[in-house]
Motif scaffolding. Structure first.
Motif, PDB file in Angstrom:
ATOM      1  N   ILE A   1       9.539   4.604  -4.412  1.00 19.36           N
ATOM      2  CA  ILE A   1       9.390   3.344  -3.688  1.00 19.36           C
ATOM      3  C   ILE A   1       8.417   2.423  -4.421  1.00 19.36           C
ATOM      4  N   ALA A   2       7.297   2.981  -4.860  1.00 18.73           N
ATOM      5  CA  ALA A   2       6.299   2.182  -5.591  1.00 18.73           C
ATOM      6  C   ALA A   2       6.889   1.611  -6.869  1.00 18.73           C
ATOM      7  N   LYS A   3       7.664   2.408  -7.573  1.00 24.20           N
ATOM      8  CA  LYS A   3       8.267   1.956  -8.827  1.00 24.20           C
ATOM      9  C   LYS A   3       9.240   0.805  -8.568  1.00 24.20           C
ATOM     10  N   CYS A   4      10.065   0.923  -7.538  1.00 21.06           N
ATOM     11  CA  CYS A   4      11.012  -0.148  -7.197  1.00 21.06           C
ATOM     12  C   CYS A   4      10.276  -1.413  -6.761  1.00 21.06           C
ATOM     13  N   MET A   5       9.225  -1.241  -5.970  1.00 19.55           N
ATOM     14  CA  MET A   5       8.458  -2.405  -5.515  1.00 19.55           C
ATOM     15  C   MET A   5       7.762  -3.088  -6.690  1.00 19.55           C
ATOM     16  N   HIS A   6       7.261  -2.308  -7.610  1.00 19.09           N
ATOM     17  CA  HIS A   6       6.625  -2.876  -8.804  1.00 19.09           C
ATOM     18  C   HIS A   6       7.634  -3.689  -9.615  1.00 19.09           C
TER      19      HIS A   6
ATOM     20  N   VAL B   1      -3.025  10.543  -8.959  1.00 18.20           N
ATOM     21  CA  VAL B   1      -2.646   9.262  -8.349  1.00 18.20           C
ATOM     22  C   VAL B   1      -3.079   8.102  -9.251  1.00 18.20           C
ATOM     23  N   GLU B   2      -4.255   8.200  -9.838  1.00 17.49           N
ATOM     24  CA  GLU B   2      -4.709   7.147 -10.747  1.00 17.49           C
ATOM     25  C   GLU B   2      -3.797   7.035 -11.966  1.00 17.49           C
ATOM     26  N   LYS B   3      -3.262   8.147 -12.440  1.00 16.84           N
ATOM     27  CA  LYS B   3      -2.328   8.124 -13.557  1.00 16.84           C
ATOM     28  C   LYS B   3      -1.055   7.367 -13.168  1.00 16.84           C
ATOM     29  N   ILE B   4      -0.550   7.621 -11.968  1.00 15.82           N
ATOM     30  CA  ILE B   4       0.635   6.915 -11.469  1.00 15.82           C
ATOM     31  C   ILE B   4       0.319   5.432 -11.309  1.00 15.82           C
ATOM     32  N   ALA B   5      -0.841   5.125 -10.759  1.00 16.42           N
ATOM     33  CA  ALA B   5      -1.236   3.722 -10.573  1.00 16.42           C
ATOM     34  C   ALA B   5      -1.290   2.992 -11.906  1.00 16.42           C
ATOM     35  N   ASN B   6      -1.880   3.622 -12.917  1.00 17.43           N
ATOM     36  CA  ASN B   6      -1.951   3.002 -14.249  1.00 17.43           C
ATOM     37  C   ASN B   6      -0.570   2.775 -14.835  1.00 17.43           C
ATOM     38  N   GLU B   7       0.327   3.713 -14.610  1.00 16.66           N
ATOM     39  CA  GLU B   7       1.700   3.587 -15.108  1.00 16.66           C
ATOM     40  C   GLU B   7       2.386   2.349 -14.521  1.00 16.66           C
ATOM     41  N   LEU B   8       2.043   2.013 -13.283  1.00 14.21           N
ATOM     42  CA  LEU B   8       2.651   0.871 -12.596  1.00 14.21           C
ATOM     43  C   LEU B   8       1.727  -0.349 -12.601  1.00 14.21           C
ATOM     44  N   ASN B   9       0.838  -0.405 -13.584  1.00 10.72           N
ATOM     45  CA  ASN B   9      -0.067  -1.547 -13.794  1.00 10.72           C
ATOM     46  C   ASN B   9      -0.940  -1.872 -12.589  1.00 10.72           C
ATOM     47  N   SER B  10      -1.452  -0.843 -11.944  1.00 18.96           N
ATOM     48  CA  SER B  10      -2.358  -1.038 -10.812  1.00 18.96           C
ATOM     49  C   SER B  10      -3.662  -0.301 -11.097  1.00 18.96           C
ATOM     50  N   ASN B  11      -4.765  -0.906 -10.743  1.00 19.19           N
ATOM     51  CA  ASN B  11      -6.050  -0.225 -10.861  1.00 19.19           C
ATOM     52  C   ASN B  11      -6.703  -0.082  -9.492  1.00 19.19           C
ATOM     53  N   ILE B  12      -5.891  -0.199  -8.441  1.00 26.37           N
ATOM     54  CA  ILE B  12      -6.405  -0.130  -7.079  1.00 26.37           C
ATOM     55  C   ILE B  12      -6.008   1.205  -6.453  1.00 26.37           C
ATOM     56  N   THR B  13      -6.999   2.073  -6.268  1.00 24.73           N
ATOM     57  CA  THR B  13      -6.800   3.348  -5.580  1.00 24.73           C
ATOM     58  C   THR B  13      -7.924   3.545  -4.585  1.00 24.73           C
TER      59      THR B  13
ATOM     60  N   ASP C   1       2.408  -6.383  -6.051  1.00 26.70           N
ATOM     61  CA  ASP C   1       1.140  -5.793  -6.479  1.00 26.70           C
ATOM     62  C   ASP C   1       0.952  -4.548  -5.622  1.00 26.70           C
ATOM     63  N   ILE C   2       0.661  -3.420  -6.256  1.00 27.58           N
ATOM     64  CA  ILE C   2       0.630  -2.141  -5.560  1.00 27.58           C
ATOM     65  C   ILE C   2      -0.787  -1.571  -5.518  1.00 27.58           C
TER      66      ILE C   2
ATOM     67  N   LEU D   1       0.860  -1.177   0.000  1.00 25.22           N
ATOM     68  CA  LEU D   1       0.000   0.000   0.000  1.00 25.22           C
ATOM     69  C   LEU D   1       0.896   1.226   0.000  1.00 25.22           C
ATOM     70  N   ILE D   2       0.739   2.062  -1.007  1.00 24.99           N
ATOM     71  CA  ILE D   2       1.554   3.269  -1.146  1.00 24.99           C
ATOM     72  C   ILE D   2       0.708   4.484  -0.805  1.00 24.99           C
ATOM     73  N   VAL D   3       1.212   5.289   0.108  1.00 26.67           N
ATOM     74  CA  VAL D   3       0.543   6.519   0.546  1.00 26.67           C
ATOM     75  C   VAL D   3       1.447   7.697   0.194  1.00 26.67           C
ATOM     76  N   GLY D   4       0.917   8.707  -0.471  1.00 24.91           N
ATOM     77  CA  GLY D   4       1.670   9.933  -0.725  1.00 24.91           C
ATOM     78  C   GLY D   4       2.338  10.027  -2.081  1.00 24.91           C
ATOM     79  N   ALA D   5       1.951   9.205  -3.021  1.00 29.12           N
ATOM     80  CA  ALA D   5       2.519   9.280  -4.371  1.00 29.12           C
ATOM     81  C   ALA D   5       1.719  10.304  -5.181  1.00 29.12           C
ATOM     82  N   ILE D   6       2.028  11.572  -4.995  1.00 26.95           N
ATOM     83  CA  ILE D   6       1.279  12.652  -5.644  1.00 26.95           C
ATOM     84  C   ILE D   6       1.792  12.911  -7.067  1.00 26.95           C
TER      85      ILE D   6
END
Length: 65
Positions: free
Chosen positions: A24-29, A48-60, A34-35, A10-15
């Motif tokens: 951190i999210a990018k390295c974990m991905h 945040v949804e744009k960042i999530a999509n970039e890292l193949n996540s649809n969970i926000t 799964d992020i 769970l990533i908090v603060g990826a603005i």
């Protein structure tokens, strides 16, 4: 197989792409995790949804701490 394969994070603060949370999210991905992401309010939700999509996540989720 990455060291975080089959793990969830769970990533908090990826603005934006300059935040530490994004790095951190990018390295974990890349390590196989799964992020899920949180956003503070509707004003930043789209970013945040744009960042999530970039890292193949649809969970926000909204989360205002």
């Amino acid at each position: 197989m990455g060291i975080l394969q089959n793990k969830r994070a769970l990533i908090v603060g990826a603005i934006n792409t300059h935040s530490i949370a994004y790095g951190i999210a990018k390295c974990m991905h890349h390590a196989g995790a799964d992020i899920a992401f949180t956003y503070q309010n509707e004003k930043v939700r789209e970013r945040v949804e744009k960042i999530a999509n970039e890292l193949n996540s649809n969970i926000t989720f909204p989360c205002d701490l």
